[in-house]
Write a protein that holds these residues in place. Sequence first.
Motif, PDB file in Angstrom:
ATOM      1  N   LEU A 534       0.830  -1.203   0.000  1.00 28.05           N
ATOM      2  CA  LEU A 534       0.000   0.000   0.000  1.00 28.05           C
ATOM      3  C   LEU A 534       0.869   1.260   0.000  1.00 28.05           C
ATOM      4  O   LEU A 534       0.533   2.253  -0.656  1.00 28.05           O
ATOM      5  CB  LEU A 534      -0.930  -0.016   1.209  1.00 28.05           C
ATOM      6  N   ASP A 535       1.982   1.225   0.732  1.00 22.87           N
ATOM      7  CA  ASP A 535       2.893   2.367   0.712  1.00 22.87           C
ATOM      8  C   ASP A 535       3.472   2.573  -0.673  1.00 22.87           C
ATOM      9  O   ASP A 535       3.602   3.710  -1.151  1.00 22.87           O
ATOM     10  CB  ASP A 535       4.032   2.154   1.727  1.00 22.87           C
ATOM     11  N   PHE A 536       3.823   1.484  -1.328  1.00 27.45           N
ATOM     12  CA  PHE A 536       4.411   1.572  -2.661  1.00 27.45           C
ATOM     13  C   PHE A 536       3.432   2.193  -3.658  1.00 27.45           C
ATOM     14  O   PHE A 536       3.835   2.953  -4.546  1.00 27.45           O
ATOM     15  CB  PHE A 536       4.827   0.177  -3.132  1.00 27.45           C
ATOM     16  N   GLN A 555       0.985 -10.246   4.477  1.00 33.66           N
ATOM     17  CA  GLN A 555      -0.476 -10.240   4.632  1.00 33.66           C
ATOM     18  C   GLN A 555      -0.838  -9.652   6.008  1.00 33.66           C
ATOM     19  O   GLN A 555      -1.537 -10.271   6.787  1.00 33.66           O
ATOM     20  CB  GLN A 555      -1.035 -11.657   4.498  1.00 33.66           C
ATOM     21  N   ASN A 556      -0.369  -8.445   6.264  1.00 32.94           N
ATOM     22  CA  ASN A 556      -0.547  -7.877   7.590  1.00 32.94           C
ATOM     23  C   ASN A 556      -1.555  -6.738   7.657  1.00 32.94           C
ATOM     24  O   ASN A 556      -1.659  -6.060   8.667  1.00 32.94           O
ATOM     25  CB  ASN A 556       0.805  -7.403   8.142  1.00 32.94           C
ATOM     26  N   VAL A 557      -2.322  -6.502   6.577  1.00 35.58           N
ATOM     27  CA  VAL A 557      -3.323  -5.435   6.593  1.00 35.58           C
ATOM     28  C   VAL A 557      -4.439  -5.808   5.626  1.00 35.58           C
ATOM     29  O   VAL A 557      -4.213  -6.485   4.611  1.00 35.58           O
ATOM     30  CB  VAL A 557      -2.685  -4.081   6.187  1.00 35.58           C
ATOM     31  N   LEU A 558      -5.671  -5.402   5.950  1.00 37.63           N
ATOM     32  CA  LEU A 558      -6.793  -5.622   5.047  1.00 37.63           C
ATOM     33  C   LEU A 558      -6.697  -4.661   3.868  1.00 37.63           C
ATOM     34  O   LEU A 558      -6.321  -3.497   4.036  1.00 37.63           O
ATOM     35  CB  LEU A 558      -8.120  -5.412   5.784  1.00 37.63           C
ATOM     36  N   ARG A 559      -7.049  -5.139   2.686  1.00 41.44           N
ATOM     37  CA  ARG A 559      -6.921  -4.302   1.499  1.00 41.44           C
ATOM     38  C   ARG A 559      -7.936  -3.160   1.526  1.00 41.44           C
ATOM     39  O   ARG A 559      -9.086  -3.343   1.909  1.00 41.44           O
ATOM     40  CB  ARG A 559      -7.116  -5.137   0.236  1.00 41.44           C
ATOM     41  N   THR A 560      -7.483  -1.991   1.104  1.00 38.44           N
ATOM     42  CA  THR A 560      -8.364  -0.830   0.997  1.00 38.44           C
ATOM     43  C   THR A 560      -8.867  -0.651  -0.424  1.00 38.44           C
ATOM     44  O   THR A 560      -9.739   0.187  -0.667  1.00 38.44           O
ATOM     45  CB  THR A 560      -7.620   0.434   1.446  1.00 38.44           C
ATOM     46  N   HIS A 561      -8.321  -1.386  -1.357  1.00 39.73           N
ATOM     47  CA  HIS A 561      -8.734  -1.358  -2.759  1.00 39.73           C
ATOM     48  C   HIS A 561      -8.312  -2.673  -3.389  1.00 39.73           C
ATOM     49  O   HIS A 561      -7.630  -3.493  -2.747  1.00 39.73           O
ATOM     50  CB  HIS A 561      -8.093  -0.172  -3.491  1.00 39.73           C
ATOM     51  N   VAL A 586     -14.233  -9.337  -8.365  1.00 43.85           N
ATOM     52  CA  VAL A 586     -15.335  -8.822  -7.551  1.00 43.85           C
ATOM     53  C   VAL A 586     -15.030  -9.215  -6.119  1.00 43.85           C
ATOM     54  O   VAL A 586     -15.004 -10.400  -5.776  1.00 43.85           O
ATOM     55  CB  VAL A 586     -16.691  -9.393  -8.006  1.00 43.85           C
ATOM     56  N   ALA A 587     -14.765  -8.235  -5.274  1.00 46.00           N
ATOM     57  CA  ALA A 587     -14.340  -8.521  -3.915  1.00 46.00           C
ATOM     58  C   ALA A 587     -14.658  -7.336  -3.006  1.00 46.00           C
ATOM     59  O   ALA A 587     -15.187  -6.314  -3.450  1.00 46.00           O
ATOM     60  CB  ALA A 587     -12.846  -8.851  -3.881  1.00 46.00           C
ATOM     61  N   THR A 588     -14.290  -7.493  -1.753  1.00 51.66           N
ATOM     62  CA  THR A 588     -14.593  -6.494  -0.723  1.00 51.66           C
ATOM     63  C   THR A 588     -13.340  -5.746  -0.321  1.00 51.66           C
ATOM     64  O   THR A 588     -12.273  -6.346  -0.169  1.00 51.66           O
ATOM     65  CB  THR A 588     -15.205  -7.176   0.514  1.00 51.66           C
ATOM     66  N   THR A 604     -18.182  -3.480  -1.564  1.00 56.47           N
ATOM     67  CA  THR A 604     -17.922  -4.421  -2.652  1.00 56.47           C
ATOM     68  C   THR A 604     -17.522  -3.646  -3.906  1.00 56.47           C
ATOM     69  O   THR A 604     -18.151  -2.649  -4.259  1.00 56.47           O
ATOM     70  CB  THR A 604     -19.166  -5.266  -2.947  1.00 56.47           C
ATOM     71  N   ARG A 605     -16.479  -4.130  -4.568  1.00 53.78           N
ATOM     72  CA  ARG A 605     -15.966  -3.427  -5.734  1.00 53.78           C
ATOM     73  C   ARG A 605     -15.737  -4.389  -6.894  1.00 53.78           C
ATOM     74  O   ARG A 605     -15.564  -5.595  -6.704  1.00 53.78           O
ATOM     75  CB  ARG A 605     -14.644  -2.722  -5.400  1.00 53.78           C
ATOM     76  N   LEU A 606     -15.749  -3.797  -8.085  1.00 56.19           N
ATOM     77  CA  LEU A 606     -15.377  -4.512  -9.299  1.00 56.19           C
ATOM     78  C   LEU A 606     -14.146  -3.829  -9.871  1.00 56.19           C
ATOM     79  O   LEU A 606     -14.168  -2.623 -10.126  1.00 56.19           O
ATOM     80  CB  LEU A 606     -16.520  -4.488 -10.327  1.00 56.19           C
ATOM     81  N   ALA A 607     -13.071  -4.582 -10.033  1.00 55.19           N
ATOM     82  CA  ALA A 607     -11.851  -4.035 -10.621  1.00 55.19           C
ATOM     83  C   ALA A 607     -11.558  -4.767 -11.927  1.00 55.19           C
ATOM     84  O   ALA A 607     -11.731  -5.988 -12.013  1.00 55.19           O
ATOM     85  CB  ALA A 607     -10.680  -4.171  -9.660  1.00 55.19           C
ATOM     86  N   VAL A 608     -11.125  -4.006 -12.941  1.00 61.08           N
ATOM     87  CA  VAL A 608     -10.785  -4.554 -14.254  1.00 61.08           C
ATOM     88  C   VAL A 608      -9.376  -4.090 -14.612  1.00 61.08           C
ATOM     89  O   VAL A 608      -9.058  -2.905 -14.466  1.00 61.08           O
ATOM     90  CB  VAL A 608     -11.781  -4.098 -15.339  1.00 61.08           C
ATOM     91  N   LEU A 609      -8.540  -5.025 -15.060  1.00 59.66           N
ATOM     92  CA  LEU A 609      -7.167  -4.691 -15.468  1.00 59.66           C
ATOM     93  C   LEU A 609      -6.933  -5.190 -16.882  1.00 59.66           C
ATOM     94  O   LEU A 609      -7.244  -6.357 -17.199  1.00 59.66           O
ATOM     95  CB  LEU A 609      -6.164  -5.314 -14.501  1.00 59.66           C
TER      96      LEU A 609
END
Length: 806
Positions: A534-536, A555-561, A586-588, A604-609
């Motif tokens: 996240l810092d990066f 794996q020491n923090v919950l994802r914010t995105h 599709v995840a939280t 809940t979010r949808l991300a596309v790459l």
Amino acid sequence: MLVPLSWLREFVPYQGTAQELGDRLTMLGLELEGITNPFAGLEPIVVGHVQQCGKHPEADKLSVCRVDVGNEVLDIVCGAPNVRQGLKVAVVKVGTTLPNGLTIKKATLRGAPSCGMICSEDELGLSDEHDGIMELPQHLTPGQPLLEALGLDTEVLDISITPNRGDCLSILGIARETALAFSLPLTLPEAKLVETDQPAADAVSIHIEAPELCPMYAARVLENAPSAKSPDWLRYRLHAAGVRAISNHVDVTNYIMLELGQPLHAFDLETVRGAAIHVRGADQDEKFTTLDNKTHTLNPADITIRDAERIVALGGVMGGLNSEITDKSSRVLLECARFNPSNIRRTARRLAQHSEASYRFERGVDQLNADYVLNRAASLMAELSGGTVRKGIVKAEPKPWQAPAITLRRQRAVDLLGVDMPTAFCESTLTTLGCRLQAGPAAQTANVACPEIWQVTPPSYRHDLACEADLIEELVRVYGVDNIPPVLPGIIKPLEDTGKPEPAHAFRTRIKHWACGLGLNEAVNYSFVSHKELDFLGQPAEGRISIMNPLSDEQNVLRTHLAAGLLQNLRTNIAQGANGVRLFEVATSFVAAPQTETTAQESTRLAVLLYGNRFDGAWPQTQAEHDYQDIKGIVEHLARHLHLPALSWKQETVAPWLAPGVGIYAGETCIGYAGRVKPALADAFHAKKPVWLAELFLDVLYTMHLTQRIRFAPMPTFPAVRRDITFMCPHGLEVGAVLACIQSQKLPLLADVKLIDLFEPKGGEERNLTFRLTFRHSEKTLQDAEVDKMRDMAVSRVCKELGVRV
């Protein structure tokens, strides 16, 4: 759980192979991890007979031996002090490699030839003893393989035990399952106990001051039972089961734990002050030193075993250094108890003091089997030490075991499993499992045509049987899950659900189906990322939720995105040689919200790459790459799929990892953002081409989707007329501004307008934007004059308001 096959056969007369047994146990839910031979390195070792033994002429500490190994007599030089004529020994021939990696070669030691080696237990990997060579029983035959001569366990099954099956953490437990699987009788080892006339209660008393921590505590007392080395059969069997031998009393407690599943502990009774045992919680911040010489700080939730003055053991976890069995011990207090599993688990985890005993106590032990376990262990201790056992068992049991009464309906099992469970099969299976069956009250009042109902009392060693579903699970695992035909269940949608809003789960599922149909590949990532990631990416520290006991530093923090996970997926795909990557997830995501009950706000979010080639090797466009139009088109396609209003795109700072980035709006509502990942960041993920990323707020889209109302219109029956117009615009003018100006006029015949071409003259200050205007009338065919008039009105308005020319 390591299960020597020969040990198992002492309980059940199983004659099949280890693999067949492992396969059957696997189908019963006890998965076979593998079959090993813990003494495989000893296969070339043979029994030898020392025919002659004399001093080496050139070395005082060496002996020259003539050793008969069955088919030949070998000259061997040996340095062990206990080698002598007539001894039966373990011999390694030339060319053999020992378990420690040493390969025996023909050698000459101080002028004397040596064609082999006489081994110690340490050199064979059987123990740590290295003071002298291993002395074998005299009845053995020279040349006989050592494995056969010692009766070592050469087949050991490694069985994975699920957390709910604590009863299978023993040879007895696996034997029960084997007897069940192959319809074999089960025989328990006999406890040949001889007691003296002296009551054990005269030597020690037991007081349980915290019944909620310890429902039962029992003990036996042994007198004149000196601590000594265990016999070979016991030490080698423990070795096969993965336990190190220590001394006869300690080895017996470990042996019984492995055999019957009940952890035991042996105290030196001389060190137990006041001839009394007290069981209660520790005092706050009380100190205690365990057998491994570690000092721990305790709290009232920790179960302690105390004498009249101090702690002597940490209940269910480990004994104390102040009461351990030593070489001078001769009076033994043998403990057998049942402790609260939750307390044992918390204590072992907090103190990082996990042991084989705590592992079993955490899963529950058989309280009703305590007397048999004590008798079995005491008889072995007395046999191995020559000691005597005081009369009787000293026991305190403030909370006797009470088995639950479970109602089982045969028809319920049939309904859940979809196959018929015959009455005889149900009764036979449950009885073999150790359950007691009685006809239930409902069955007594029913006629013979009704399905059977039983009141089932599970055995005391099956703590996992607590409700009807547990019993049905036992029936199906014995019946065989593989014997149940696969049949898709019927899905019935009640009429009262018609017209109700689409559930959120169904909405997310539909989004996934839409994305897969669009050619995107689904990614599934952990909800955990690292602070470093996240810092990066430039994510601010505010709002992060750190994990108190992370699986790892990664794996020491919950994802914010969702971007962090997809970029890691991109790195993996590029490393595997992918030229084009099209992913969605599709995840939280999680953001700290102290004011909420869970202190976390989930969305809940949808991300596309998108990355690299647009087509997978499709000639002639193999070099076409994804660009902004691709990511924009996917988002707009989703908006149309959900019947949302037209989207607007505003270039703004939306995410620190995107440059440029745009906010995506449906009306005045922001539904997400999209853009290109900064090249410097993308390069860190091995991306050499542009990476396009969009992240949409599905909760917002779901709410908007529910408010949309689909309206139907007749299909057009008259042809459309199209006019193309090119505007020469300054570079700073956005395409959206031109489209908005045309659409705001609300021309009655204008059906659609879109950009079809863009040309930027080299070195020019303007760019040419070509738009296609589509005109249509619902009731007639349009004339050119009508169309030209509408077109001129649109062009005039754009030129006047935006200062462009045509």
